[in-house]
Design a protein around this motif. Structure first.
Motif, PDB file in Angstrom:
ATOM      1  N   HIS A   1       0.909  -1.180   0.068  1.00 32.69           N
ATOM      2  CA  HIS A   1       0.030  -0.009   0.038  1.00 32.69           C
ATOM      3  C   HIS A   1       0.912   1.254  -0.164  1.00 32.69           C
ATOM      4  N   ARG A   2       0.407   2.194  -0.660  1.00 32.07           N
ATOM      5  CA  ARG A   2       1.177   3.426  -0.817  1.00 32.07           C
ATOM      6  C   ARG A   2       0.881   4.491   0.271  1.00 32.07           C
ATOM      7  N   GLN A   3      -0.155   4.503   0.919  1.00 30.93           N
ATOM      8  CA  GLN A   3      -0.560   5.385   2.069  1.00 30.93           C
ATOM      9  C   GLN A   3      -0.947   4.572   3.260  1.00 30.93           C
ATOM     10  N   VAL A   4      -0.328   4.732   4.276  1.00 29.98           N
ATOM     11  CA  VAL A   4      -0.383   3.946   5.569  1.00 29.98           C
ATOM     12  C   VAL A   4      -0.722   4.985   6.701  1.00 29.98           C
ATOM     13  N   HIS A   5      -1.928   4.757   7.230  1.00 31.52           N
ATOM     14  CA  HIS A   5      -2.053   5.449   8.499  1.00 31.52           C
ATOM     15  C   HIS A   5      -2.332   4.535   9.713  1.00 31.52           C
ATOM     16  N   ILE A   6      -1.499   5.003  10.621  1.00 35.83           N
ATOM     17  CA  ILE A   6      -1.305   3.982  12.083  1.00 35.83           C
ATOM     18  C   ILE A   6      -2.021   4.647  13.156  1.00 35.83           C
ATOM     19  N   LEU A   7      -3.108   4.301  13.619  1.00 35.58           N
ATOM     20  CA  LEU A   7      -3.693   5.084  14.864  1.00 35.58           C
ATOM     21  C   LEU A   7      -3.197   4.171  16.216  1.00 35.58           C
ATOM     22  N   ASP A   8      -2.195   5.016  16.655  1.00 35.42           N
ATOM     23  CA  ASP A   8      -1.459   4.331  17.980  1.00 35.42           C
ATOM     24  C   ASP A   8      -2.175   5.063  19.306  1.00 35.42           C
ATOM     25  N   PHE A   9      -2.648   3.909  20.106  1.00 36.52           N
ATOM     26  CA  PHE A   9      -3.122   4.379  21.387  1.00 36.52           C
ATOM     27  C   PHE A   9      -2.288   4.501  22.460  1.00 36.52           C
ATOM     28  N   ASP A  10      -1.900   5.443  23.174  1.00 37.05           N
ATOM     29  CA  ASP A  10      -1.053   5.824  24.274  1.00 37.05           C
ATOM     30  C   ASP A  10       0.494   5.464  23.667  1.00 37.05           C
ATOM     31  N   THR A  11       0.639   6.429  22.805  1.00 34.62           N
ATOM     32  CA  THR A  11       1.981   6.509  22.004  1.00 34.62           C
ATOM     33  C   THR A  11       3.217   6.533  23.177  1.00 34.62           C
ATOM     34  N   SER A  12       3.281   7.325  24.015  1.00 32.46           N
ATOM     35  CA  SER A  12       4.293   7.682  24.792  1.00 32.46           C
ATOM     36  C   SER A  12       5.469   8.207  24.052  1.00 32.46           C
ATOM     37  N   HIS A  13       6.562   7.303  24.290  1.00 34.76           N
ATOM     38  CA  HIS A  13       7.752   7.832  23.643  1.00 34.76           C
ATOM     39  C   HIS A  13       8.029   7.251  22.228  1.00 34.76           C
ATOM     40  N   GLY A  14       7.094   6.611  21.694  1.00 34.77           N
ATOM     41  CA  GLY A  14       7.299   5.923  20.561  1.00 34.77           C
ATOM     42  C   GLY A  14       8.287   5.112  20.177  1.00 34.77           C
ATOM     43  N   LEU A  15       8.766   4.216  21.105  1.00 34.40           N
ATOM     44  CA  LEU A  15       9.832   3.353  20.998  1.00 34.40           C
ATOM     45  C   LEU A  15       9.268   2.397  20.029  1.00 34.40           C
ATOM     46  N   GLN A  16       7.966   1.951  19.635  1.00 33.31           N
ATOM     47  CA  GLN A  16       7.849   1.041  18.901  1.00 33.31           C
ATOM     48  C   GLN A  16       7.866   1.240  17.271  1.00 33.31           C
ATOM     49  N   TRP A  17       7.910   2.318  17.054  1.00 32.14           N
ATOM     50  CA  TRP A  17       7.810   2.675  15.557  1.00 32.14           C
ATOM     51  C   TRP A  17       9.039   2.785  14.646  1.00 32.14           C
ATOM     52  N   PRO A  18      10.204   2.961  15.470  1.00 31.95           N
ATOM     53  CA  PRO A  18      11.375   3.039  14.433  1.00 31.95           C
ATOM     54  C   PRO A  18      11.989   1.671  13.676  1.00 31.95           C
ATOM     55  N   PRO A  19      11.616   0.560  14.092  1.00 30.84           N
ATOM     56  CA  PRO A  19      11.906  -0.380  13.698  1.00 30.84           C
ATOM     57  C   PRO A  19      10.891  -0.840  12.330  1.00 30.84           C
ATOM     58  N   LEU A  20       9.520  -0.513  12.710  1.00 38.11           N
ATOM     59  CA  LEU A  20       8.637  -0.647  11.688  1.00 38.11           C
ATOM     60  C   LEU A  20       9.004   0.389  10.415  1.00 38.11           C
ATOM     61  N   LEU A  21       9.419   1.552  10.933  1.00 41.44           N
ATOM     62  CA  LEU A  21       9.712   2.532   9.736  1.00 41.44           C
ATOM     63  C   LEU A  21      10.928   2.060   8.834  1.00 41.44           C
ATOM     64  N   GLN A  22      11.929   1.460   9.625  1.00 40.99           N
ATOM     65  CA  GLN A  22      13.143   0.992   8.961  1.00 40.99           C
ATOM     66  C   GLN A  22      12.582  -0.368   8.057  1.00 40.99           C
ATOM     67  N   ALA A  23      11.838  -1.224   8.400  1.00 37.06           N
ATOM     68  CA  ALA A  23      11.518  -2.180   7.619  1.00 37.06           C
ATOM     69  C   ALA A  23      10.786  -1.882   6.325  1.00 37.06           C
ATOM     70  N   ILE A  24       9.846  -0.711   6.498  1.00 37.93           N
ATOM     71  CA  ILE A  24       9.096  -0.142   5.525  1.00 37.93           C
ATOM     72  C   ILE A  24       9.944   0.557   4.401  1.00 37.93           C
ATOM     73  N   SER A  25      10.906   1.428   4.839  1.00 38.48           N
ATOM     74  CA  SER A  25      11.914   1.878   4.032  1.00 38.48           C
ATOM     75  C   SER A  25      12.598   0.786   3.216  1.00 38.48           C
ATOM     76  N   GLU A  26      13.091  -0.428   3.929  1.00 35.79           N
ATOM     77  CA  GLU A  26      13.810  -1.163   3.239  1.00 35.79           C
ATOM     78  C   GLU A  26      13.110  -1.872   2.155  1.00 35.79           C
ATOM     79  N   ARG A  27      11.717  -1.932   2.175  1.00 36.41           N
ATOM     80  CA  ARG A  27      10.962  -2.646   1.058  1.00 36.41           C
ATOM     81  C   ARG A  27      10.527  -1.491  -0.077  1.00 36.41           C
TER      82      ARG A  27
END
Length: 453
Positions: free
Chosen positions: A177-203
Motif C-alpha cells: 500500500h502507498r498510503q499507510v495510517h497507523i492509529l496508535d493508542f497511548d503512544t508515549s515515547h514512540g519506541l515501537q515505531w523506528p523498527p517498523l519505519l526501517q522495515a517499510i523503508s527497506e522494502r
C-alpha cells in the motif's frame, strides 16, 4: 495480501540491545541489514546512563528452578506474613495491618534477592492502602518514570516482544500500500515505531517512498510533540514521507475533567484521508478503558470504543496485554493474583540481570512498583491497571465484530530470535494459543499479543 503467494511476508528488524550492556546492536532475519545508527540515536536520546559508584547491597544465591512448582514463590514465612497483612486489610483490621506492613518493610530489602524485593514493593503498597500519607510512587518525577520505562523496555523482553509482534502484523497488513495510517493508542515515547519505519523503508523504492502517517494519542501534549519530532527526524533519515499527528486522549476513560468520550474521539477527532489503509495499535492500552460502575462487568465504555474502531474498518487491530486478572472487585482476590503474577516477573529479572543492576532497581521500584501500588493500594475509579487475561479480550473483540487474524510464522520466528539473541535465559517461554502469542516465565504466561480484523 498485495504480494503474490510465492513472496514471503515482510520481516521486521530486531532493534534491540542486550540487557547487560550499554552497547546497541541490530539484528535482522534477512542477511546483512544496513546500520540502524539513526534509530539507535533516537532511542538513546531519550535516556542517558549515569556513571558512578553504587552502594553494595546484600544478595542471595541466584534463582534456581524448583522442579516441584511452576514458579518459585517467596519463602514461606515471609510470604505468609505478607498474605496475613493483606488478610488483615481485607477484614478491616487496619492497626494490625499497619504494624505488619512496617515489619515487612523493615525486614525485606528493596536490594535483596527477588523475594525481598517483591515483598518490599507489596509491603509499600499495603502501607499506602492503610495510610494515605505514606509516600507514593506516583510522587516520582516525570524523569524517573521515563527512565524506568526505558529501562523496562531494555532489560526485559516483554515490551519488545509486544512491539515486534504487533509491528509484524501491521507490516504484513499494509504491504504493497502507498498510503499507510497507523492509529496508535497511548503512544508515549514512540519506541515501537523506528523498527517498523526501517522495515517499510527497506522494502520501498527510494525514488518513490510510501506515505506513512501516525496518529499518536496520549494525555501529555508536550511528550507527544517531542515524540513526533524524534520520529520525524528518523523518518527523514530514511527518505520516507512521514507525518505525526498528536492527539490528546483523557488519562482515564472516566476523567471528570474531560468531555471527550471514546466514541467522540474515534468518530470526530481522527482525520482519515482517502486512499489510506488504516491500522489500529492497542499495546497495553485496552485495560485502561475498563472501570467500575459502568455495567455488570465494567466494560460499557470499552465496548463502545471497540465498536467505534470497528466502524472505521481498519485492516488490522493489534492488541497486547498482560496475562493477569488484576480487575477483581474483591481486594484479597486481586492481591493474591497480583502476588502470583509479579513473583514471576521479579524472578525473571533475578535470572536475567546482575545483583547490582541499577536499571533493575529502577524498574522494580518505580515502574513495577507503580503498577503494584495501583492494583493493591487503590480502589474504585482510582485504579487504572485493570489487567485481564486473554480470554476476556477475545470475548470483547469478538463481541465488537472482530475476527482473529492469525499471527504469522515469521512473527513467531522473530519473537524466538529476540529471546535467543538478547534474553537467552531458559526460563522465558513463548507459546502459541488460538493463533495468538504468549510470553511467560517458568510456565507462567505474562504477556499476550493478538491481531484482529
Amino acid at each position: 495480501m498485495p504480494n503474490p503467494p510465492i513472496s514471503p511476508p515482510p520481516q521486521l528488524l530486531l532493534l534491540s540491545s542486550p540487557p547487560h550492556s550499554n552497547r546497541c546492536s541490530s539484528t535482522a532475519l534477512r542477511p546483512s541489514p544496513p546500520p540502524l545508527v539513526e534509530a539507535l540515536d533516537m532511542l538513546s536520546s531519550l535516556k542517558s546512563h549515569e556513571e558512578g559508584d553504587q552502594e553494595h547491597h546484600r544478595h542471595s544465591n541466584p534463582l534456581h528452578p524448583n522442579p516441584q512448582h511452576d514458579l518459585i514463590s517467596p519463602s514461606a514465612p515471609v510470604r505468609q506474613l505478607l498474605v496475613s497483612c493483606a488478610e488483615l486489610v481485607h477484614h478491616g483490621d487496619l492497626p494490625a495491618a499497619r504494624h505488619t506492613a512496617s515489619l515487612l518493610l523493615a525486614t525485606a530489602s528493596p536490594y535483596g534477592d527477588s523475594t525481598d524485593r517483591l515483598v518490599h514493593q507489596f509491603a509499600r503498597a499495603l502501607s499506602l492502602r492503610v495510610d494515605p500519607l505514606f509516600p507514593s510512587v506516583d510522587a516520582a518525577s516525570p524523569e524517573a518514570l521515563q527512565s524506568s520505562y526505558l529501562s523496562f523496555n531494555q532489560i526485559t523482553p516483554f515490551l519488545r516482544f509486544a512491539h515486534l509482534t504487533a509491528n509484524q502484523a501491521i507490516l504484513e497488513a499494509v504491504d504493497g500500500h502507498r498510503q499507510v495510517h497507523i492509529l496508535d493508542f497511548d503512544t508515549s515515547h514512540g519506541l515501537q515505531w523506528p523498527p517498523l519505519l526501517q522495515a517499510i523503508s527497506e522494502r520501498s523504492d527510494p525514488n518513490n517512498p510510501p506515505s506513512i502517517r501516525i496518529t499518536g494519542t496520549g494525555s501529555n501534549l508536550d511528550v507527544l510533540r517531542r515524540t513526533g519530532d524524534r520520529l520525524q527526524t528518523f523518518a527523514d533519515s530514511l527518505g520516507l514521507r512521514f507525518e505525526f499527528q498528536p492527539l490528546l486522549f483523557p488519562s482515564t476513560i472516566s476523567d471528570p475533567g474531560s468531555s471527550t468520550t471514546t466514541t467522540d474521539f474515534t468518530s470526530s477527532s481522527l482525520r482519515l484521508h482517502p486512499g489510506e489503509i488504516l491500522t489500529v495499535n492497542c499495546v497495553l492500552f485496552l485495560h485502561n478503558l475498563l472501570q467500575d460502575g459502568s455495567g455488570s462487568d465494567g466494560s460499557r465504555d470499552l465496548r463502545a470504543f471497540l465498536q467505534a474502531v470497528r466502524a472505521m474498518n481498519p485492516a488490522v487491530v493489534t492488541v497486547a496485554e498482560r496475562e493477569a486478572n488484576h480487575n477483581a472487585p474483591i481486594f484479597l482476590q486481586r492481591f493474591m493474583e497480583a502476588l502470583d503474577y509479579y513473583t514471576a516477573v521479579f524472578e525473571s529479572l533475578e535470572a536475567t540481570l546482575p545483583p547490582t543492576s541499577r536499571e533493575r532497581a529502577a524498574v522494580e521500584q518505580v515502574w513495577l512498583g507503580r503498577e503494584i501500588e495501583d492494583v493493591v493500594a487503590r480502589e474504585g475509579e482510582g485504579r487504572r491497571e485493570r489487567h485481564e487475561r486473554f480470554d476476556r479480550w477475545e470475548t470483547l473483540m469478538r463481541g465488537a465484530g472482530f475476527t482473529n487474524l492469525p499471527l504469522s510464522p515469521f512473527a513467531l520466528s522473530q519473537a524466538r530470535l529476540l529471546l535467543r539473541l538478547h534474553y537467552p535465559s531458559e526460563g522465558y517461554q513463548l507459546d502459541t494459543v488460538r493463533d495468538s502469542f504468549f510470553l511467560g516465565w517458568q510456565n507462567k504466561p505474562l504477556f499476550s499479543v493478538s491481531s484482529w480484523h
